[in-house]
Design a protein around this motif. Sequence first.
Motif, mmCIF file in Angstrom:
data_model
loop_
_atom_site.group_PDB
_atom_site.id
_atom_site.type_symbol
_atom_site.label_atom_id
_atom_site.label_comp_id
_atom_site.label_asym_id
_atom_site.label_seq_id
_atom_site.Cartn_x
_atom_site.Cartn_y
_atom_site.Cartn_z
ATOM 1 N N MET A 12 1.481 -4.953 6.450
ATOM 2 C CA MET A 12 0.863 -3.535 6.270
ATOM 3 C C MET A 12 1.632 -2.498 5.714
ATOM 4 S SD MET A 12 -2.486 -2.104 7.134
ATOM 5 C CE MET A 12 -3.230 -0.769 7.029
ATOM 6 N N LEU A 13 0.967 -1.962 4.453
ATOM 7 C CA LEU A 13 1.702 -1.130 3.625
ATOM 8 C C LEU A 13 1.599 0.266 4.186
ATOM 9 C CD1 LEU A 13 1.603 -2.390 -0.007
ATOM 10 C CD2 LEU A 13 2.908 -3.169 2.038
ATOM 11 N N PHE A 14 2.754 1.218 3.891
ATOM 12 C CA PHE A 14 2.569 2.558 4.534
ATOM 13 C C PHE A 14 1.986 3.418 3.349
ATOM 14 C CE2 PHE A 14 6.564 1.135 6.492
ATOM 15 C CZ PHE A 14 6.394 1.207 7.791
ATOM 16 N N ARG A 15 1.186 4.340 3.650
ATOM 17 C CA ARG A 15 0.344 5.357 2.621
ATOM 18 C C ARG A 15 1.273 6.351 2.221
ATOM 19 N NH1 ARG A 15 -4.627 5.900 6.340
ATOM 20 N NH2 ARG A 15 -6.005 4.565 5.516
ATOM 21 N N ASN A 16 2.098 6.854 2.798
ATOM 22 C CA ASN A 16 2.889 7.959 2.319
ATOM 23 C C ASN A 16 4.502 7.803 2.635
ATOM 24 O OD1 ASN A 16 0.187 9.357 2.521
ATOM 25 N ND2 ASN A 16 1.243 10.050 0.782
ATOM 26 N N PHE A 17 5.353 8.329 1.944
ATOM 27 C CA PHE A 17 6.613 8.486 2.470
ATOM 28 C C PHE A 17 7.080 9.933 2.849
ATOM 29 C CE2 PHE A 17 11.157 9.469 1.254
ATOM 30 C CZ PHE A 17 11.741 8.556 1.858
ATOM 31 N N SER A 18 6.621 10.888 2.356
ATOM 32 C CA SER A 18 6.906 12.186 2.275
ATOM 33 C C SER A 18 5.799 12.898 2.977
ATOM 34 C CB SER A 18 7.158 12.981 1.031
ATOM 35 O OG SER A 18 5.961 13.097 0.297
ATOM 36 N N ASP A 19 5.885 14.115 3.392
ATOM 37 C CA ASP A 19 4.940 15.060 4.046
ATOM 38 C C ASP A 19 4.113 15.856 2.729
ATOM 39 O OD1 ASP A 19 5.653 14.246 6.735
ATOM 40 O OD2 ASP A 19 6.788 15.744 6.725
ATOM 41 N N PHE A 20 4.510 15.547 1.541
ATOM 42 C CA PHE A 20 4.042 16.035 0.419
ATOM 43 C C PHE A 20 2.401 15.437 -0.140
ATOM 44 C CE2 PHE A 20 8.317 17.329 0.206
ATOM 45 C CZ PHE A 20 8.268 18.994 0.122
ATOM 46 N N TYR A 51 5.189 0.497 0.455
ATOM 47 C CA TYR A 51 4.155 1.422 0.269
ATOM 48 C C TYR A 51 3.132 1.176 -0.832
ATOM 49 C CZ TYR A 51 7.571 4.206 2.828
ATOM 50 O OH TYR A 51 8.492 4.570 3.676
ATOM 51 N N LEU A 52 2.129 1.549 -0.476
ATOM 52 C CA LEU A 52 0.849 1.473 -1.251
ATOM 53 C C LEU A 52 0.890 1.980 -2.680
ATOM 54 C CD1 LEU A 52 -2.027 2.147 1.374
ATOM 55 C CD2 LEU A 52 -1.699 -0.072 0.262
ATOM 56 N N SER A 53 1.200 3.117 -2.863
ATOM 57 C CA SER A 53 1.169 3.625 -4.420
ATOM 58 C C SER A 53 2.102 2.911 -5.125
ATOM 59 C CB SER A 53 1.523 5.302 -4.275
ATOM 60 O OG SER A 53 2.908 5.569 -3.690
ATOM 61 N N ILE A 54 3.427 2.425 -4.799
ATOM 62 C CA ILE A 54 4.437 1.876 -5.525
ATOM 63 C C ILE A 54 3.715 0.391 -5.815
ATOM 64 C CG2 ILE A 54 6.837 0.830 -5.509
ATOM 65 C CD1 ILE A 54 7.693 3.002 -3.936
ATOM 66 N N ALA A 55 3.332 -0.078 -4.731
ATOM 67 C CA ALA A 55 2.499 -1.611 -4.915
ATOM 68 C C ALA A 55 1.311 -1.510 -5.892
ATOM 69 C CB ALA A 55 2.016 -2.044 -3.417
ATOM 70 N N ALA A 56 0.704 -0.435 -5.975
ATOM 71 C CA ALA A 56 -0.344 -0.378 -6.890
ATOM 72 C C ALA A 56 0.135 -0.034 -8.344
ATOM 73 C CB ALA A 56 -1.418 0.936 -6.562
ATOM 74 N N ALA A 57 1.351 0.806 -8.424
ATOM 75 C CA ALA A 57 2.143 0.899 -9.623
ATOM 76 C C ALA A 57 2.478 -0.448 -10.190
ATOM 77 C CB ALA A 57 2.906 1.930 -9.425
ATOM 78 N N SER A 58 3.092 -1.074 -9.279
ATOM 79 C CA SER A 58 3.662 -2.564 -9.738
ATOM 80 C C SER A 58 2.433 -3.420 -10.337
ATOM 81 C CB SER A 58 4.199 -3.194 -8.599
ATOM 82 O OG SER A 58 3.491 -3.916 -7.555
#
Length: 199
Positions: free
Chosen positions: A1-9, A130-137
Amino acid sequence: MLFRNFSDFFPEAGTDEAGRGCLAGPVTAAAVILPEDFTLDLLNDSKQLSEKTREKLKPIIEQEAISYKVIHLEPIIIDKINILNASIKAMQECIVNLNPTPKYIIVDGNRFKPINNIPHSCIVKGDSKYLSIAAASVLAKTHRDEYMDRIHEEFPMYNWKKNKGYPTAEHREAILKYGVTKYHRMSFRLLPEQLKLEF
């Protein structure tokens, strides 16, 4: 399961590149901002996915992303500034083309240069965390593959449709036989030391 966010931003953008180790073709980067409630079960590091799965995920990511950008940097730029700097430059260009501007950037790997004072973190194997990095990949890989399929039509003897410009034995044999093209990276070792090419 990938994480949604790394930061609080929010928004937080994930970025990654494809084609860094290739002998021909561009280095391709993507950056993606996903909605806070985004889920996509099959999504993972693009290298862990089949071509069919990547192609299935691509339109879903592009449709559901708040913003995304894909950039190709050509071999002439790679040869001029080196592959590491070209990879970073491609990711930076993607970031500055996102709308809205991200408040935080997460980068796959361990090297990045700040852009527009946006805070960032480099995450080794981030595309499997992380989901957003996976999506970018996935976007970087699929868009680059499409690019290599197009230039394959121009130079079919290198079989870029199959090897995508990577240093396979078949690709190197074609370089030895046919020489180089405008799509080859002249700063790379195109052939093993014992096989010299006359330029």
